[in-house]
Design a protein around this motif. Structure first.
Motif, PDB file in Angstrom:
ATOM      1  N   PRO A 205       0.849  -1.254   0.002  1.00 39.54           N
ATOM      2  CA  PRO A 205      -0.184   0.131   0.097  1.00 39.54           C
ATOM      3  C   PRO A 205       0.586   1.393  -0.080  1.00 39.54           C
ATOM      4  CG  PRO A 205      -0.915  -1.022   1.780  1.00 39.54           C
ATOM      5  CD  PRO A 205       0.123  -2.041   1.390  1.00 39.54           C
ATOM      6  N   ASN A 206       1.664   1.079   0.688  1.00 41.27           N
ATOM      7  CA  ASN A 206       3.165   2.470   0.978  1.00 41.27           C
ATOM      8  C   ASN A 206       3.995   2.954  -0.725  1.00 41.27           C
ATOM      9  OD1 ASN A 206       2.228   2.728   3.729  1.00 41.27           O
ATOM     10  ND2 ASN A 206       3.183   2.140   4.172  1.00 41.27           N
ATOM     11  N   ILE A 207       3.539   1.323  -1.357  1.00 36.68           N
ATOM     12  CA  ILE A 207       4.190   1.624  -2.714  1.00 36.68           C
ATOM     13  C   ILE A 207       3.428   2.418  -4.115  1.00 36.68           C
ATOM     14  CG2 ILE A 207       6.802   1.403  -1.726  1.00 36.68           C
ATOM     15  CD1 ILE A 207       6.389  -1.328  -3.532  1.00 36.68           C
ATOM     16  N   GLY A 208       1.973   2.139  -3.663  1.00 32.60           N
ATOM     17  CA  GLY A 208       0.968   1.968  -4.488  1.00 32.60           C
ATOM     18  C   GLY A 208       1.161   2.775  -5.438  1.00 32.60           C
ATOM     19  N   GLY A 209       1.954   3.489  -5.332  1.00 33.62           N
ATOM     20  CA  GLY A 209       1.374   4.941  -5.940  1.00 33.62           C
ATOM     21  C   GLY A 209       2.520   4.863  -7.190  1.00 33.62           C
ATOM     22  N   VAL A 210       3.828   4.109  -6.516  1.00 36.84           N
ATOM     23  CA  VAL A 210       4.862   3.829  -7.935  1.00 36.84           C
ATOM     24  C   VAL A 210       4.760   3.049  -8.821  1.00 36.84           C
ATOM     25  CG1 VAL A 210       7.480   3.068  -7.857  1.00 36.84           C
ATOM     26  CG2 VAL A 210       6.897   4.946  -5.632  1.00 36.84           C
ATOM     27  N   ILE A 211       3.535   1.716  -8.072  1.00 41.72           N
ATOM     28  CA  ILE A 211       3.662   0.926  -8.779  1.00 41.72           C
ATOM     29  C   ILE A 211       2.287   1.347  -9.995  1.00 41.72           C
ATOM     30  CG2 ILE A 211       2.398  -1.644  -8.814  1.00 41.72           C
ATOM     31  CD1 ILE A 211       3.343  -1.851  -6.163  1.00 41.72           C
ATOM     32  N   ILE A 212       1.372   2.028  -9.751  1.00 44.49           N
ATOM     33  CA  ILE A 212      -0.089   2.722 -10.801  1.00 44.49           C
ATOM     34  C   ILE A 212       0.681   3.191 -11.249  1.00 44.49           C
ATOM     35  CG2 ILE A 212      -1.735   4.517 -10.834  1.00 44.49           C
ATOM     36  CD1 ILE A 212      -2.433   3.476  -7.954  1.00 44.49           C
ATOM     37  N   ALA A 213       1.899   4.516 -11.552  1.00 43.32           N
ATOM     38  CA  ALA A 213       2.254   5.150 -12.108  1.00 43.32           C
ATOM     39  C   ALA A 213       3.145   4.531 -12.861  1.00 43.32           C
ATOM     40  CB  ALA A 213       3.310   5.991 -11.252  1.00 43.32           C
ATOM     41  N   GLN A 214       4.072   3.050 -12.661  1.00 48.14           N
ATOM     42  CA  GLN A 214       4.223   2.475 -13.836  1.00 48.14           C
ATOM     43  C   GLN A 214       3.733   1.960 -14.380  1.00 48.14           C
ATOM     44  OE1 GLN A 214       7.905   2.309 -14.736  1.00 48.14           O
ATOM     45  NE2 GLN A 214       7.223   3.830 -14.299  1.00 48.14           N
ATOM     46  N   MET A 215       2.559   0.887 -14.068  1.00 45.96           N
ATOM     47  CA  MET A 215       1.294   0.396 -14.794  1.00 45.96           C
ATOM     48  C   MET A 215       1.264   1.495 -15.583  1.00 45.96           C
ATOM     49  SD  MET A 215      -0.458  -1.252 -12.051  1.00 45.96           S
ATOM     50  CE  MET A 215      -1.612  -2.605 -13.425  1.00 45.96           C
TER      51      MET A 215
END
Length: 289
Positions: A205-215
């Motif tokens: 959850p804390n790095i969810g933004g990074v994952i979504i951006a890369q996706m």
């Protein structure tokens, strides 16, 4: 003199410098891109309702009609309505990249979790796996998948997803390494929490933004790759509507002075990729990727 709270609120509320904020974006370009993607998804989902004609119904007597001659974008060399084919083609064109991004994200994040959590030799092995996969050309993997399983969206998308694993995995690994070193992770470990709850409730959850951006960014690149695969005849097969197929089939008509089929599909690809890259770029800035 102290300004009353009500006055402060009103000053903030009517400040002319405030910008439009939508979907978490304050950038007009990003808002337009996000709206375009939403409309695209809705149009593809309701293509059967919106499309004025059957996308595969051909009528040679209506071949290569110009735009607005009873058809918004005209017809192709087989007399099929180009606008209807663009709408239905969005379904297959978006499906392939979606498969690629989902599979690549699941595998990449899982490997990144293993490397960041255990460190040492495990992290070295994960890093070497990422390096080894990056050497493999995505097109070569797609050709192998086509030779083994036959042409189609699913086999080529699964093959290409392997090539995308390092792109999401390496960046996620870096973010996870920084997150694992934070004091709260050490506190959770000392309190007896096992790895899985920490991963699912805190790290991801804390790095969810990074994952979504890369996706989001990878989706645009994957769309170009899948369109190229279909252009080469390895992905979606005619007469099914697909933007890559339309660009390929419209080449002969383009040389005869009828560019609408290739042009419409090409512009659709261009705008969609630009929209994904714009939204992904803004997300990367927000999450400091």
């Amino acid at each position: 003199m102290t300004v009353p709270k009500t006055t402060m609120v009103s000053l903030h509320r009517f400040d002319g410098r405030r910008r439009l904020r939508l979907f978490g974006f304050e950038d007009t370009t990003a808002i337009i891109a996000a709206l375009f993607l939403i409309l695209l998804v809705l149009a593809s989902a309701f293509a059967a309702v919106i499309a004025p004609y059957d996308p595969n119904a051909s009528n040679l007597s209506d071949a290569n009609l110009p735009p607005w001659a009873g058809n918004i974008l005209g017809t192709d060399a087989s007399g099929r309505d180009i606008f209807s084919r663009v709408l239905f083609g969005a379904q297959s064109t978006l499906l392939g990249p979606l498969i690629i991004v989902v599979i690549a994200t699941v595998l990449g994040v899982f490997l990144a979790l293993l490397g960041a959590w255990f460190g040492g030799r495990v992290d070295n092995v994960v890093s070497r796996v990422f390096d080894g996969i990056m050497v493999l050309p995505g097109l070569l993997l797609a050709l192998l998948a086509t030779a083994i399983f036959g042409a189609g969206v699913v086999p080529t998308a699964i093959a290409l997803s392997i090539a995308y694993v390092p792109y999401i995995g390496r960046l996620t690994r870096s973010a996870l390494i920084n997150e694992v070193r934070r004091p709260y992770i050490s506190a959770l470990r000392l309190n007896g929490f096992s790895a899985l709850p920490i991963w699912t409730r805190h790290l991801l959850p804390n790095i969810g933004g990074v994952i979504i951006a890369q996706m989001t960014v990878n989706f645009g690149y994957a769309l170009v790759d899948m369109a190229a695969i279909s252009f080469l005849g390895l992905g979606v097969q005619p007469p099914q509507a697909d933007w890559g197929v339309m660009v390929s089939q419209g080449q002969s008509a383009l040389l005869r002075g009828f560019p609408m089929e290739s042009l419409a599909a090409g512009v659709a690809i261009l705008l969609t990729v630009l929209a994904f890259n714009t939204v992904g770029d803004r997300l990367e800035r927000r999450f400091h990727v």
